[in-house]
Design an enzyme around this catalytic site. Structure first.
Site, PDB file in Angstrom:
ATOM      1  N   ASP A  99       5.245  -5.407   6.660  1.00 36.59           N
ATOM      2  CA  ASP A  99       4.421  -4.213   6.634  1.00 36.59           C
ATOM      3  C   ASP A  99       5.362  -3.061   6.239  1.00 36.59           C
ATOM      4  O   ASP A  99       6.590  -3.208   6.316  1.00 36.59           O
ATOM      5  CB  ASP A  99       3.825  -3.995   8.032  1.00 36.59           C
ATOM      6  CG  ASP A  99       3.138  -2.665   8.172  1.00 36.59           C
ATOM      7  OD1 ASP A  99       2.326  -2.327   7.295  1.00 36.59           O
ATOM      8  OD2 ASP A  99       3.410  -1.947   9.155  1.00 36.59           O
ATOM      9  N   LEU A 100       4.800  -1.946   5.814  1.00 34.65           N
ATOM     10  CA  LEU A 100       5.646  -0.822   5.399  1.00 34.65           C
ATOM     11  C   LEU A 100       5.755   0.258   6.482  1.00 34.65           C
ATOM     12  O   LEU A 100       6.815   0.462   7.081  1.00 34.65           O
ATOM     13  CB  LEU A 100       5.075  -0.208   4.107  1.00 34.65           C
ATOM     14  CG  LEU A 100       5.715   1.093   3.646  1.00 34.65           C
ATOM     15  CD1 LEU A 100       7.177   0.899   3.275  1.00 34.65           C
ATOM     16  CD2 LEU A 100       4.941   1.677   2.462  1.00 34.65           C
ATOM     17  N   ASP A 101       4.605   0.933   6.724  1.00 34.40           N
ATOM     18  CA  ASP A 101       4.613   2.104   7.616  1.00 34.40           C
ATOM     19  C   ASP A 101       4.991   1.707   9.047  1.00 34.40           C
ATOM     20  O   ASP A 101       4.276   0.939   9.689  1.00 34.40           O
ATOM     21  CB  ASP A 101       3.217   2.756   7.624  1.00 34.40           C
ATOM     22  CG  ASP A 101       2.803   3.250   6.235  1.00 34.40           C
ATOM     23  OD1 ASP A 101       3.634   3.880   5.567  1.00 34.40           O
ATOM     24  OD2 ASP A 101       1.646   3.007   5.825  1.00 34.40           O
ATOM     25  N   THR A 117       7.085   6.370   8.306  1.00 38.74           N
ATOM     26  CA  THR A 117       5.849   7.020   7.845  1.00 38.74           C
ATOM     27  C   THR A 117       4.697   6.925   8.846  1.00 38.74           C
ATOM     28  O   THR A 117       3.762   7.715   8.783  1.00 38.74           O
ATOM     29  CB  THR A 117       5.387   6.403   6.508  1.00 38.74           C
ATOM     30  OG1 THR A 117       5.705   5.025   6.538  1.00 38.74           O
ATOM     31  CG2 THR A 117       6.053   7.079   5.336  1.00 38.74           C
ATOM     32  N   LYS A 141      -3.078   2.157  13.681  1.00 34.40           N
ATOM     33  CA  LYS A 141      -1.960   1.652  12.872  1.00 34.40           C
ATOM     34  C   LYS A 141      -2.429   0.414  12.120  1.00 34.40           C
ATOM     35  O   LYS A 141      -3.038  -0.481  12.709  1.00 34.40           O
ATOM     36  CB  LYS A 141      -0.763   1.315  13.753  1.00 34.40           C
ATOM     37  CG  LYS A 141       0.002   2.539  14.212  1.00 34.40           C
ATOM     38  CD  LYS A 141       1.253   2.149  14.963  1.00 34.40           C
ATOM     39  CE  LYS A 141       2.002   3.378  15.438  1.00 34.40           C
ATOM     40  NZ  LYS A 141       3.103   3.019  16.352  1.00 34.40           N
ATOM     41  N   SER A 164       0.811  -4.039   2.841  1.00 31.20           N
ATOM     42  CA  SER A 164       0.555  -2.728   3.436  1.00 31.20           C
ATOM     43  C   SER A 164      -0.905  -2.328   3.325  1.00 31.20           C
ATOM     44  O   SER A 164      -1.554  -2.598   2.310  1.00 31.20           O
ATOM     45  CB  SER A 164       1.425  -1.668   2.745  1.00 31.20           C
ATOM     46  OG  SER A 164       1.078  -0.382   3.202  1.00 31.20           O
ATOM     47  N   ALA A 165      -1.397  -1.639   4.353  1.00 31.35           N
ATOM     48  CA  ALA A 165      -2.768  -1.121   4.349  1.00 31.35           C
ATOM     49  C   ALA A 165      -2.850   0.221   3.624  1.00 31.35           C
ATOM     50  O   ALA A 165      -3.921   0.809   3.518  1.00 31.35           O
ATOM     51  CB  ALA A 165      -3.263  -0.965   5.779  1.00 31.35           C
ATOM     52  N   LYS A 211      -6.600  -4.860   7.530  1.00 27.36           N
ATOM     53  CA  LYS A 211      -6.114  -5.504   8.750  1.00 27.36           C
ATOM     54  C   LYS A 211      -7.034  -5.051   9.895  1.00 27.36           C
ATOM     55  O   LYS A 211      -7.432  -3.895   9.869  1.00 27.36           O
ATOM     56  CB  LYS A 211      -4.673  -5.058   9.052  1.00 27.36           C
ATOM     57  CG  LYS A 211      -3.670  -5.408   7.955  1.00 27.36           C
ATOM     58  CD  LYS A 211      -2.339  -4.699   8.202  1.00 27.36           C
ATOM     59  CE  LYS A 211      -1.418  -4.858   6.994  1.00 27.36           C
ATOM     60  NZ  LYS A 211      -0.160  -4.105   7.122  1.00 27.36           N
ATOM     61  N   GLU A 241       5.368  -6.789  11.573  1.00 26.25           N
ATOM     62  CA  GLU A 241       4.385  -5.721  11.776  1.00 26.25           C
ATOM     63  C   GLU A 241       4.677  -4.852  12.994  1.00 26.25           C
ATOM     64  O   GLU A 241       5.192  -5.346  14.001  1.00 26.25           O
ATOM     65  CB  GLU A 241       3.015  -6.364  12.037  1.00 26.25           C
ATOM     66  CG  GLU A 241       2.135  -6.495  10.829  1.00 26.25           C
ATOM     67  CD  GLU A 241       1.540  -5.163  10.380  1.00 26.25           C
ATOM     68  OE1 GLU A 241       1.680  -4.145  11.096  1.00 26.25           O
ATOM     69  OE2 GLU A 241       0.935  -5.136   9.300  1.00 26.25           O
ATOM     70  N   ASP A 242       4.275  -3.586  12.932  1.00 26.48           N
ATOM     71  CA  ASP A 242       4.378  -2.703  14.104  1.00 26.48           C
ATOM     72  C   ASP A 242       3.002  -2.414  14.711  1.00 26.48           C
ATOM     73  O   ASP A 242       2.909  -1.670  15.680  1.00 26.48           O
ATOM     74  CB  ASP A 242       5.033  -1.368  13.711  1.00 26.48           C
ATOM     75  CG  ASP A 242       4.137  -0.526  12.829  1.00 26.48           C
ATOM     76  OD1 ASP A 242       3.457  -1.100  11.939  1.00 26.48           O
ATOM     77  OD2 ASP A 242       4.080   0.696  13.038  1.00 26.48           O
TER      78      ASP A 242
HETATM   79  C1  BG6 Z   1      -1.264   1.940   7.187  1.00 23.61           C
HETATM   80  C2  BG6 Z   1      -0.897   2.890   8.284  1.00 23.61           C
HETATM   81  O1  BG6 Z   1      -0.112   1.295   6.727  1.00 23.61           O
HETATM   82  O2  BG6 Z   1      -1.891   2.626   6.099  1.00 23.61           O
HETATM   83  C3  BG6 Z   1      -2.093   3.742   8.691  1.00 23.61           C
HETATM   84  O3  BG6 Z   1      -0.437   2.141   9.403  1.00 23.61           O
HETATM   85  C4  BG6 Z   1      -2.668   4.434   7.462  1.00 23.61           C
HETATM   86  O4  BG6 Z   1      -1.657   4.694   9.638  1.00 23.61           O
HETATM   87  C5  BG6 Z   1      -3.063   3.363   6.435  1.00 23.61           C
HETATM   88  O5  BG6 Z   1      -3.804   5.232   7.808  1.00 23.61           O
HETATM   89  C6  BG6 Z   1      -3.700   3.920   5.179  1.00 23.61           C
HETATM   90  O6  BG6 Z   1      -2.774   4.648   4.435  1.00 23.61           O
HETATM   91  P1  BG6 Z   1      -3.119   5.508   3.132  1.00 23.61           P
HETATM   92  O7  BG6 Z   1      -1.762   5.939   2.651  1.00 23.61           O
HETATM   93  O8  BG6 Z   1      -3.812   4.604   2.177  1.00 23.61           O
HETATM   94  O9  BG6 Z   1      -3.984   6.606   3.568  1.00 23.61           O
HETATM   95 MG    MG Z   2       2.635  -0.342  10.175  1.00 28.56          MG
END
Ligand code: BG6
Ligand code: MG
Length: 215
Positions: A9-11, A17, A45, A114-115, A145, A169-170
């Protein structure tokens, strides 16, 4: 376990982030007079943009038109982009580069799941984009997710079946997605919160590849 790929996962896993997403959602909730705490944020998240907005609105039983939802998502995203404006290679979490180097040496594939629709831009800023063998993000999947879709897409792109993949993942939703994808789930963060992960490390820096290979 024979590990052929690790899908990250990224964030909140590779960089901080997650904190900026929280700040931007909290500001939006505040504008809408909806209380939004750090505990609420744990549920968000890993959840995509529209899912997150709707989660916040349902706290007070509100629904909005599609046009209004689009406007609010745009507002949140502009704020988020402003918050990450200064981000660069210095923001990669400690331990990530050495882990990636080790994975390359062992011929273990590196994937991203990543989401976030901003994932591509963020990994560019972090200076690690070229190190991924495959990037799957919210631009390429329908289901957020805890649906396993983004992890399965990453595995497919890497050419590795899920049984040889580890997901990192976090987020509670992210750990569920990895488990549902039939991969082994490693948590980064709080042990109690990520209780469905097989192992939880306090940060990515603590992730030990030998531990995982011994599973
Ligand atoms: C996820 C984060 O990776 O991406 C969420 O954990 C975030 O907090 C989601 O809302 C969507 O991100 P974005 O950049 O598409 O608005
Ligand atoms: Mg995350």
């Amino acid at each position: 376990m024979q590990i052929r790929a690790i899908i990250f996962d990224l964030d909140g896993v590779l960089t901080d982030t997650a904190h900026y997403h929280f700040q931007a959602w909290q500001a939006l909730a505040h504008d809408l007079s909806i209380p939004f705490t750090e505990q609420d944020n744990e549920q968000l998240k890993g959840v995509d943009r529209l899912g997150s907005l709707r989660w916040i609105l349902q706290k007070v039983g509100r629904t909005l038109s599609e046009a209004e939802e689009t406007r609010l998502m745009q507002q949140k995203n502009e704020h988020y982009l402003k918050l990450i404006e200064h981000m660069g290679t210095k923001d990669l979490f400690p331990g990530v580069q050495s882990l990636f180097t080790e994975l390359k040496q062992l011929n273990i594939k590196i994937g991203l799941a990543s989401a976030s629709k901003n994932a591509g831009m963020v990994v560019e800023r972090l200076g690690i984009a070229a190190q991924f063998d495959f990037i799957a993000d919210a631009n390429y999947v329908k289901n957020s997710k805890p649906d396993p879709e983004v992890f399965l897409l990453a595995a497919k792109g890497l050419g590795v079946t899920p049984e040889y993949c580890i997901g990192v993942e976090d987020a509670v939703a992210g750990i569920e997605a990895i488990n549902r994808a039939g991969m082994l789930a490693i948590g980064i963060g709080d042990k109690e919160l990520l209780s469905d992960a097989l192992i939880v490390y306090p940060s990515i820096d603590a992730l030990n590849l030998a531990d995982l290979q011994a599973l």
